[in-house]
Design an enzyme around this catalytic site. Structure first.
Site, PDB file in Angstrom:
ATOM      1  N   THR A 150       0.957  -1.169  -0.136  1.00  0.00           N
ATOM      2  CA  THR A 150       0.066   0.004   0.054  1.00  0.00           C
ATOM      3  C   THR A 150       0.926   1.244  -0.067  1.00  0.00           C
ATOM      4  OG1 THR A 150       0.056   0.592   2.447  1.00  0.00           O
ATOM      5  CG2 THR A 150      -1.496  -1.308   1.593  1.00  0.00           C
ATOM      6  N   ASP A 151       0.324   2.377  -0.373  1.00  0.00           N
ATOM      7  CA  ASP A 151       1.053   3.557  -0.037  1.00  0.00           C
ATOM      8  C   ASP A 151       0.610   3.988   1.661  1.00  0.00           C
ATOM      9  OD1 ASP A 151       2.132   5.989  -0.167  1.00  0.00           O
ATOM     10  OD2 ASP A 151       1.125   6.512  -2.013  1.00  0.00           O
ATOM     11  N   TYR A 152       1.407   5.104   2.027  1.00  0.00           N
ATOM     12  CA  TYR A 152       1.565   5.190   3.377  1.00  0.00           C
ATOM     13  C   TYR A 152       0.133   5.116   3.906  1.00  0.00           C
ATOM     14  CZ  TYR A 152       4.588   6.356   7.364  1.00  0.00           C
ATOM     15  OH  TYR A 152       5.148   6.400   8.561  1.00  0.00           O
TER      16      TYR A 152
END
Ligand code: BGC
Length: 764
Positions: free
Chosen positions: A291-293
């Site tokens: 995932t992104d952050y």
């Protein structure tokens, strides 16, 4: 050609999609066996631990890993961490790896990732600038150097390439990608993946895993705002936005990062269509998705329930690793007990991550990237810095050069005026922070040294970079920013006094590096107002003004374009900015960069891009009523896609096509000759576009389908050939079939997207 492509695609499909044992190579069989054996022995907690990516920020500062009291270290010992982001320093990483492989039960090595999009310690120009070089060798070389440096410092994973197609320059993250064109974006993605991962991938200890991002369509965020909405037809997504991610997958990228945005009502991280269908089923991607952050947590903000539900949705959709949401960590075991996810869901994700570690060679040697003798030799060395200087000069775009005022002569007095002339941290750009941002020399330092004994350099700051102190506070969060408390009048007075003593004014203006990149959207994309005032005053002196423009995005510099003598756009050039800029300003290097985005006359024209679809009432002449245009501005951009000048002149011959008809299995050739008719050697990017004249659905008025960057000595003539195969004519039709349709086409060759010569052909 088509047959070969078909065989290649089949081979790719078989090696990547069909995990039946008879189609696997012996190496893949061995990997499967190894991972299966390992997983048999793992508890559910250990498996979900592999899906957990946490921040190693604790380990950026401080000398050692504090093994006793640190909570993260305890988690590593329990096998509850799969990977780290932002742990920095080979000794610290080695110690963390030692704890994982010696003190945890399953002894599974960790991955260590970070964002270094345009260099690690030796910083190259921002990616949008790198793209403007149109030089794939340089792009591959720069990513290779980043991989060498980062791997010497213990890292084995990079959150790059960023390949989001962006047509809205209000979005600050345009600086992280390659611009607006899918074909060019795809070529660049391939070069970057190869540069990071090596060829063959992961063979040596400098070959790290790339992570293509932000999947997907993040560059189409509504109104140019981050973390937002993307509502787009599937036809447009497939024709204009998805191609560069696919190119990265075809190049063998090891991992993919899901994006922050939603797509047509479903967040990317929980988007089955995107991850399971397009990425895995259609493209045969066999790596893992991270995932992104904290983007699983963000699903709750989209109003789709709590983190427990978000974790289930994400895992089911094909997201394998959770970056910093702690959602898989806290909720997956319970979800398994409740039957909301299956053991197979968890196993699939765990297997893909273990396979990545296997492919990197971490099971064979967990310390592969932990050679503590490497940093001194491999990081920020003379050779890397020399490459950074050379490569930076090729990214600069000469936007204007009235009366050939550039290159400047190395004589007389130069007034260097503007807030970026003596601003050390501003040289690097938005992802320069893995490096020491106070290491790069300033332009004032570089130019003074460069002209030593030949010409005099005077300097004045002239104004503040932003309108007010509040902006300075917000935009200097990550920088050691020195405030200047002088009044604007006092700064201007000093600048004008310096300007009066000079033969030429070099105005160093534009954005500061914090004004583009993540969370840096702007609604007004001109140079900031105090700098505009300064420039007007400098122009009013009547001295020649050269604008050296710093920016991470296209700017609406319509006034500036009209009034200054020359504009050299240098983006954020990186570590060697101080030398690279004088190299070009004073003519040791002839500029050859060309824009990879369209620059608008004003923000009202946005979104603006060259490959616009046909419209029902095209504007032929402006102003005109009942046509597709504006009352107050024409449809013309300030600078078109592909535009950039040189210190020499390139003449294009008439393009010749070897036949005017082709069948699907044929190849046509378009040949054009280019003459360097000027006095200097130089490089030119010859561009090739195709237009589908009549189709079953509405098509763009042109699309880039090829380019060559060629070097020509003064007076030299070269021939360039572009091949047309039916694969270049393919697109997704109204029913989403990938087709090429019989009928009339135009092939166009030229120096930029608005200056082209046509030849016609027909597909039978
Ligand atoms: C950015 C990503 C980046 C990640 C990790 C996010 O905020 O959108 O591009 O890779 O942080 O640093």
């Amino acid at each position: 050609m088509k047959k070969t492509l078909f065989i290649l695609l089949c081979a790719l499909f078989l090696t990547t999609c069909c995990n039946t044992s008879d189609t696997l190579t012996p190496e893949q069989k061995e990997m499967n066996r190894f991972v299966s054996e390992l997983m048999k022995q793992m508890t559910v907690e250990e498996k979900t631990g592999q899906l957990h990516l946490i921040s190693g920020n604790d380990f950026i500062s401080g000398e050692n890993v504090n093994t006793d009291s640190n909570r993260t270290v305890r988690e590593v010992r329990k096998g509850k961490v799969g990977a780290f982001i932002n742990a920095k320093g080979v000794s610290k990483i080695r110690e963390l790896q030692r704890i994982a492989v010696e003190e945890s039960r399953m002894k599974i090595p960790l991955m260590f990732g970070m964002d270094f999009l345009h260099g690690y310690e030796t910083i190259f120009p921002v990616p949008l600038g790198m793209a403007a070089s149109w030089n794939m060798d340089n792009i591959e070389k720069a990513t290779r150097i980043a991989a060498v440096e980062a791997s010497a410092d213990g890292l084995n994973w990079v959150y790059s390439p960023m390949v989001d197609i962006a047509r809205d320059p209000r979005w600050g993250r345009v600086s992280e990608g390659a611009g607006e064109d899918p074909f060019l974006g795809g070529e660049i993605a391939r070069a970057q993946v190869k540069g990071y991962q090596g060829n063959p991938a992961y063979a040596g200890n400098t070959d790290i895993m790339a992570c293509v991002k932000h999947f997907g369509l993040y560059g189409a965020s509504e109104a140019g705002r981050d973390y937002s909405v993307v509502d787009m037809s599937e036809q447009r997504a497939r024709n204009d936005y998805l191609y560069p991610y696919k190119a990265a997958v075809e190049a063998g990228v090891g991992s993919v990062m899901s994006s922050f945005n939603e797509i047509n009502g479903m967040p990317a991280t929980a988007n089955k269509w995107l991850l399971n269908k397009v990425l895995r089923e259609e493209w045969g991607f066999n790596g893992f998705v991270v995932t992104d952050y904290a983007s699983i947590n963000d699903i709750t903000r989209f109003g789709m329930g709590g983190a427990d539900n978000a974790a289930v949705l994400s895992l089911k959709a094909g997201t394998d690793m959770d970056m910093e949401s702690y959602a898989y960590y806290h909720h997956l075991q319970k979800a398994l007990e409740n039957g909301n996810v299956t053991m197979a869901d968890i196993d699939n994700a765990c297997r893909r991550i273990l396979e990545a570690k296997y492919k990197l060679g971490l099971f064979a040697d967990p310390y592969k990237y932990c050679d503590t003798s490497r940093p001194a030799r491999d990081i920020y060395n003379r050779q890397h810095r020399a490459e950074a200087r050379k490569i930076a000069t090729e990214t600069f775009v000469l936007l204007k050069n009235d009366g050939d005022i550039l290159p400047l002569k190395k004589q007389g007095t130069v007034a260097l005026i503007g807030p970026h002339g003596n601003n050390r941290p501003n040289m690097l750009g938005s992802w320069g922070w893995p490096s020491d941002i106070n290491k790069a020399a300033t332009l004032l330092e570089g130019m003074t040294l460069y002209l030593d004994g030949k010409a005099k350099v005077l300097y004045a700051k002239g104004c503040r970079p932003y309108e007010d102190m509040t902006h300075e506070d917000i935009l200097s969060l990550t920088k050691d920013f020195e405030k200047d408390n002088r009044s604007e009048d006092a700064m201007l007075k000093e600048a004008l006094q310096i300007a009066r003593q000079a033969d030429v004014i070099v105005a160093t203006l534009g954005e500061s590096s914090e004004m583009s990149g993540e969370s840096s959207s702007r609604s007004d994309i001109n140079i900031p107002i105090p700098q505009q005032r300064l420039l007007k005053a400098l122009v009013a002196t009547g001295k020649p003004v050269i604008l050296v423009l710093f920016t991470g995005r296209p700017l609406t510099i319509t006034w500036e374009n009209k009034h200054v003598s020359a504009i050299l756009n240098v983006w954020f050039p990186g570590t060697e900015a101080a030398c690279a800029i004088p190299d070009v300003l004073f003519g040791d290097v002839n500029p050859s960069g060309k824009l990879t985005s369209t620059w608008a006359q004003n923000v009202g024209q946005i979104p603006i891009y060259y490959n616009i679809k046909n419209v029902s009432k095209p504007l032929e002449k402006w102003p005109y009523k009942f046509r597709s245009g504006y009352l107050d501005v024409s449809n013309e951009p300030l600078y078109p896609f592909g535009y950039g000048l040189s210190y020499t002149k390139f003449l294009y011959g008439t393009p010749v096509i070897n036949d005017t008809v082709m069948r699907e299995s044929d190849t046509l050739t378009v040949t054009v000759s280019i003459t360097n008719s000027g006095q200097r050697d130089g490089a030119e990017t010859v561009q090739f576009y195709i237009r589908d004249i009549v189709a079953s659905t509405v098509r763009p008025n042109k699309e880039l389908k090829g380019f060559y960057k060629i070097f020509l000595k003064a007076g030299e003539i070269k021939e360039v050939q572009f091949k047309i195969t039916s694969s270049l004519l393919k697109f997704y039709d109204y029913d989403l079939n990938c087709v090429c349709e019989k009928g009339a086409f135009e092939a166009m060759v030229g120096r930029n997207s608005a200056d082209l010569q046509k030849v016609k052909f027909t597909l039978l």
